[in-house]
Design a protein around this motif. Structure first.
Motif, PDB file in Angstrom:
ATOM      1  N   GLY A 134       0.799  -1.091  -0.147  1.00 27.33           N
ATOM      2  CA  GLY A 134       0.044   0.093  -0.057  1.00 27.33           C
ATOM      3  C   GLY A 134       0.776   1.225  -0.156  1.00 27.33           C
ATOM      4  O   GLY A 134       0.436   2.315   0.279  1.00 27.33           O
ATOM      5  N   LYS A 135       1.907   1.215  -0.098  1.00 25.51           N
ATOM      6  CA  LYS A 135       2.892   2.481  -0.170  1.00 25.51           C
ATOM      7  C   LYS A 135       2.466   3.324  -1.181  1.00 25.51           C
ATOM      8  O   LYS A 135       2.144   4.617  -0.864  1.00 25.51           O
ATOM      9  CB  LYS A 135       4.281   1.997  -0.519  1.00 25.51           C
ATOM     10  CG  LYS A 135       5.044   1.270   0.924  1.00 25.51           C
ATOM     11  CD  LYS A 135       6.545   0.712   0.837  1.00 25.51           C
ATOM     12  CE  LYS A 135       6.695   0.291  -0.777  1.00 25.51           C
ATOM     13  NZ  LYS A 135       6.092  -1.182  -0.920  1.00 25.51           N
ATOM     14  N   THR A 136       2.456   3.126  -2.563  1.00 27.89           N
ATOM     15  CA  THR A 136       1.944   4.034  -3.378  1.00 27.89           C
ATOM     16  C   THR A 136       0.685   4.439  -3.427  1.00 27.89           C
ATOM     17  O   THR A 136       0.410   5.506  -3.688  1.00 27.89           O
ATOM     18  CB  THR A 136       2.586   3.325  -4.882  1.00 27.89           C
ATOM     19  OG1 THR A 136       3.980   2.901  -4.901  1.00 27.89           O
ATOM     20  CG2 THR A 136       2.331   4.292  -6.014  1.00 27.89           C
ATOM     21  N   TYR A 137      -0.176   3.182  -3.106  1.00 26.50           N
ATOM     22  CA  TYR A 137      -1.472   3.696  -3.348  1.00 26.50           C
ATOM     23  C   TYR A 137      -1.939   4.494  -2.320  1.00 26.50           C
ATOM     24  O   TYR A 137      -2.817   5.458  -2.580  1.00 26.50           O
ATOM     25  CB  TYR A 137      -2.283   2.255  -3.003  1.00 26.50           C
ATOM     26  CG  TYR A 137      -3.720   2.151  -3.041  1.00 26.50           C
ATOM     27  CD1 TYR A 137      -4.488   2.176  -4.463  1.00 26.50           C
ATOM     28  CD2 TYR A 137      -4.462   2.284  -1.882  1.00 26.50           C
ATOM     29  CE1 TYR A 137      -5.726   2.214  -4.408  1.00 26.50           C
ATOM     30  CE2 TYR A 137      -6.019   2.254  -1.895  1.00 26.50           C
ATOM     31  CZ  TYR A 137      -6.703   2.184  -3.346  1.00 26.50           C
ATOM     32  OH  TYR A 137      -7.879   2.216  -3.312  1.00 26.50           O
ATOM     33  N   LEU A 138      -1.440   4.414  -1.258  1.00 31.37           N
ATOM     34  CA  LEU A 138      -1.920   5.475   0.230  1.00 31.37           C
ATOM     35  C   LEU A 138      -1.445   6.682  -0.233  1.00 31.37           C
ATOM     36  O   LEU A 138      -1.869   7.927  -0.114  1.00 31.37           O
ATOM     37  CB  LEU A 138      -1.535   4.833   1.347  1.00 31.37           C
ATOM     38  CG  LEU A 138      -2.046   3.596   1.814  1.00 31.37           C
ATOM     39  CD1 LEU A 138      -1.463   3.320   3.280  1.00 31.37           C
ATOM     40  CD2 LEU A 138      -3.564   4.228   2.123  1.00 31.37           C
ATOM     41  N   ALA A 139       0.221   6.969  -0.685  1.00 28.77           N
ATOM     42  CA  ALA A 139       0.455   8.089  -1.150  1.00 28.77           C
ATOM     43  C   ALA A 139      -0.276   8.938  -2.117  1.00 28.77           C
ATOM     44  O   ALA A 139      -0.420  10.093  -2.085  1.00 28.77           O
ATOM     45  CB  ALA A 139       2.136   7.836  -1.419  1.00 28.77           C
ATOM     46  N   VAL A 140      -0.657   8.274  -3.159  1.00 28.66           N
ATOM     47  CA  VAL A 140      -1.341   8.701  -4.292  1.00 28.66           C
ATOM     48  C   VAL A 140      -2.959   9.158  -4.057  1.00 28.66           C
ATOM     49  O   VAL A 140      -3.379  10.501  -4.225  1.00 28.66           O
ATOM     50  CB  VAL A 140      -1.498   7.742  -5.541  1.00 28.66           C
ATOM     51  CG1 VAL A 140      -2.528   8.379  -6.595  1.00 28.66           C
ATOM     52  CG2 VAL A 140       0.024   7.525  -6.027  1.00 28.66           C
ATOM     53  N   ALA A 141      -3.414   8.435  -2.996  1.00 30.05           N
ATOM     54  CA  ALA A 141      -4.665   8.644  -2.571  1.00 30.05           C
ATOM     55  C   ALA A 141      -4.725  10.100  -1.710  1.00 30.05           C
ATOM     56  O   ALA A 141      -5.501  10.894  -1.847  1.00 30.05           O
ATOM     57  CB  ALA A 141      -5.100   7.394  -1.630  1.00 30.05           C
ATOM     58  N   GLN A 142      -3.589  10.014  -1.009  1.00 27.19           N
ATOM     59  CA  GLN A 142      -3.332  11.354  -0.147  1.00 27.19           C
ATOM     60  C   GLN A 142      -3.114  12.646  -0.858  1.00 27.19           C
ATOM     61  O   GLN A 142      -3.585  13.465  -0.568  1.00 27.19           O
ATOM     62  CB  GLN A 142      -2.121  11.021   0.970  1.00 27.19           C
ATOM     63  CG  GLN A 142      -2.077  12.417   2.081  1.00 27.19           C
ATOM     64  CD  GLN A 142      -3.261  12.230   2.955  1.00 27.19           C
ATOM     65  OE1 GLN A 142      -3.344  11.592   4.077  1.00 27.19           O
ATOM     66  NE2 GLN A 142      -4.162  13.182   2.704  1.00 27.19           N
ATOM     67  N   ALA A 143      -2.434  12.344  -2.101  1.00 24.96           N
ATOM     68  CA  ALA A 143      -2.006  13.536  -2.855  1.00 24.96           C
ATOM     69  C   ALA A 143      -3.232  14.095  -3.647  1.00 24.96           C
ATOM     70  O   ALA A 143      -3.418  15.001  -3.667  1.00 24.96           O
ATOM     71  CB  ALA A 143      -0.817  13.123  -3.865  1.00 24.96           C
ATOM     72  N   VAL A 144      -4.092  12.905  -4.070  1.00 21.68           N
ATOM     73  CA  VAL A 144      -5.447  13.372  -4.811  1.00 21.68           C
ATOM     74  C   VAL A 144      -6.495  14.140  -3.856  1.00 21.68           C
ATOM     75  O   VAL A 144      -7.035  14.967  -4.280  1.00 21.68           O
ATOM     76  CB  VAL A 144      -6.065  11.989  -5.338  1.00 21.68           C
ATOM     77  CG1 VAL A 144      -7.556  12.422  -5.966  1.00 21.68           C
ATOM     78  CG2 VAL A 144      -5.404  11.345  -6.504  1.00 21.68           C
ATOM     79  N   SER A 145      -6.275  13.394  -2.568  1.00 22.21           N
ATOM     80  CA  SER A 145      -7.254  14.197  -1.414  1.00 22.21           C
ATOM     81  C   SER A 145      -6.705  15.423  -1.360  1.00 22.21           C
ATOM     82  O   SER A 145      -7.505  16.664  -1.233  1.00 22.21           O
ATOM     83  CB  SER A 145      -7.161  13.418  -0.110  1.00 22.21           C
ATOM     84  OG  SER A 145      -7.857  14.264   0.884  1.00 22.21           O
ATOM     85  N   TYR A 146      -5.430  15.721  -1.286  1.00 21.83           N
ATOM     86  CA  TYR A 146      -4.802  17.215  -1.190  1.00 21.83           C
ATOM     87  C   TYR A 146      -5.182  18.011  -2.198  1.00 21.83           C
ATOM     88  O   TYR A 146      -5.710  19.400  -2.223  1.00 21.83           O
ATOM     89  CB  TYR A 146      -3.382  17.364  -0.831  1.00 21.83           C
ATOM     90  CG  TYR A 146      -2.797  16.844   0.428  1.00 21.83           C
ATOM     91  CD1 TYR A 146      -3.602  16.797   1.577  1.00 21.83           C
ATOM     92  CD2 TYR A 146      -1.531  16.458   0.350  1.00 21.83           C
ATOM     93  CE1 TYR A 146      -3.473  16.404   2.884  1.00 21.83           C
ATOM     94  CE2 TYR A 146      -1.062  15.733   1.910  1.00 21.83           C
ATOM     95  CZ  TYR A 146      -1.990  16.021   3.093  1.00 21.83           C
ATOM     96  OH  TYR A 146      -1.559  15.599   4.126  1.00 21.83           O
ATOM     97  N   LEU A 147      -5.150  17.391  -3.417  1.00 20.23           N
ATOM     98  CA  LEU A 147      -5.554  18.319  -4.676  1.00 20.23           C
ATOM     99  C   LEU A 147      -6.951  18.726  -4.779  1.00 20.23           C
ATOM    100  O   LEU A 147      -7.172  19.834  -5.014  1.00 20.23           O
ATOM    101  CB  LEU A 147      -5.285  17.532  -5.785  1.00 20.23           C
ATOM    102  CG  LEU A 147      -5.122  18.221  -7.394  1.00 20.23           C
ATOM    103  CD1 LEU A 147      -4.180  19.251  -7.353  1.00 20.23           C
ATOM    104  CD2 LEU A 147      -5.003  17.267  -8.278  1.00 20.23           C
ATOM    105  N   LEU A 148      -7.612  17.947  -4.416  1.00 17.25           N
ATOM    106  CA  LEU A 148      -9.157  18.168  -4.392  1.00 17.25           C
ATOM    107  C   LEU A 148      -9.368  19.274  -3.360  1.00 17.25           C
ATOM    108  O   LEU A 148     -10.580  19.862  -3.675  1.00 17.25           O
ATOM    109  CB  LEU A 148     -10.102  16.912  -4.251  1.00 17.25           C
ATOM    110  CG  LEU A 148     -10.018  15.948  -5.500  1.00 17.25           C
ATOM    111  CD1 LEU A 148     -10.615  14.716  -4.953  1.00 17.25           C
ATOM    112  CD2 LEU A 148     -10.399  16.431  -6.728  1.00 17.25           C
ATOM    113  N   ASN A 149      -8.899  19.298  -2.385  1.00 14.00           N
ATOM    114  CA  ASN A 149      -9.152  20.135  -1.211  1.00 14.00           C
ATOM    115  C   ASN A 149      -8.416  21.384  -1.271  1.00 14.00           C
ATOM    116  O   ASN A 149      -8.613  22.283  -0.375  1.00 14.00           O
ATOM    117  CB  ASN A 149      -8.972  19.557   0.170  1.00 14.00           C
ATOM    118  CG  ASN A 149      -9.919  18.306   0.456  1.00 14.00           C
ATOM    119  OD1 ASN A 149     -10.899  18.322   0.174  1.00 14.00           O
ATOM    120  ND2 ASN A 149      -9.407  17.030   1.165  1.00 14.00           N
TER     121      ASN A 149
END
Length: 207
Positions: A134-149
């Protein structure tokens, strides 16, 4: 003895493949768990039986509210409750959830939770571990969350992947490939020439 009701639709997930989650809880809390229809009978150490019951009661409550409980959540819940019997799984799981668009990503282990916390606290985090954790998956999910917010204005993905025999910049800056080595970005069965990078919005710079 502790008696706990579990939702019919959630039994397969809560019990795990071949009841592996039940066996894990038995080993963790030193109890014996028997299934009787939609109920579980938990026998053994009083404190252990109470904590094992809490795992099912709290996760069942989350499922009734629409939370998509995964099999790994059972083990995570057991770890949390064995450390602190007063743990509220709802607060722990939902607080750690990463919301990006329509998808909600939830850490499924203590290490994944700690990883997301470090990403939130630090400008740069190195995630080291086996593939598929889950290293990449979680990092990308967090990045997308930051971008949308609107916490960030741009997300830059860098994937260094230098393999034996790869010499061109296009090969070093490798896009993910399928098992047949087809490039997922372009559909090309072979490496894209440097002059084709412009079509992808990339610039080839050589020393």
């Amino acid at each position: 003895m502790t008696r706990v009701s579990v939702p019919d639709k959630g039994q397969e997930t809560l019990f795990g493949n071949a009841d592996e989650n039940l066996r894990f809880l038995e080993d963790t809390f030193k109890v014996r768990i028997k299934s009787q229809g939609s109920e579980l009978l938990i026998e053994g150490d009083e404190r252990g039986a109470e904590l094992a019951g809490q795992v099912f009661e709290q996760l069942s409550g989350l499922m009734k509210d629409g939370y998509a409980v995964a099999s790994a959540d059972v083990r995570l819940a057991a770890q949390l409750l064995s450390r602190d019997g007063e743990t509220r799984l709802r607060d722990y799981l939902l607080k750690a959830a990463v919301r990006g668009g329509k998808k909600v990503v939830v850490p499924r282990s203590l290490n994944q939770r700690a990883y997301l916390e470090q990403i939130a606290k630090n400008d740069m985090v190195f995630g080291i571990g086996p593939a598929g954790t889950g290293k990449t998956y979680l990092a990308v999910a967090q990045a997308v969350s930051y971008l949308l917010n609107k916490q960030v204005t741009r997300v830059i993905l860098a994937r260094p992947a230098v393999e034996a025999g790869e010499t061109s910049l296009r090969q070093v800056i490798a896009f993910p490939k399928t098992a047949s080595s087809t490039d997922l970005m372009t559909g090309s069965p072979s490496p894209v020439r440097d002059e084709q990078l412009g079509d992808l919005g990339l610039l080839s710079i050589r020393k």
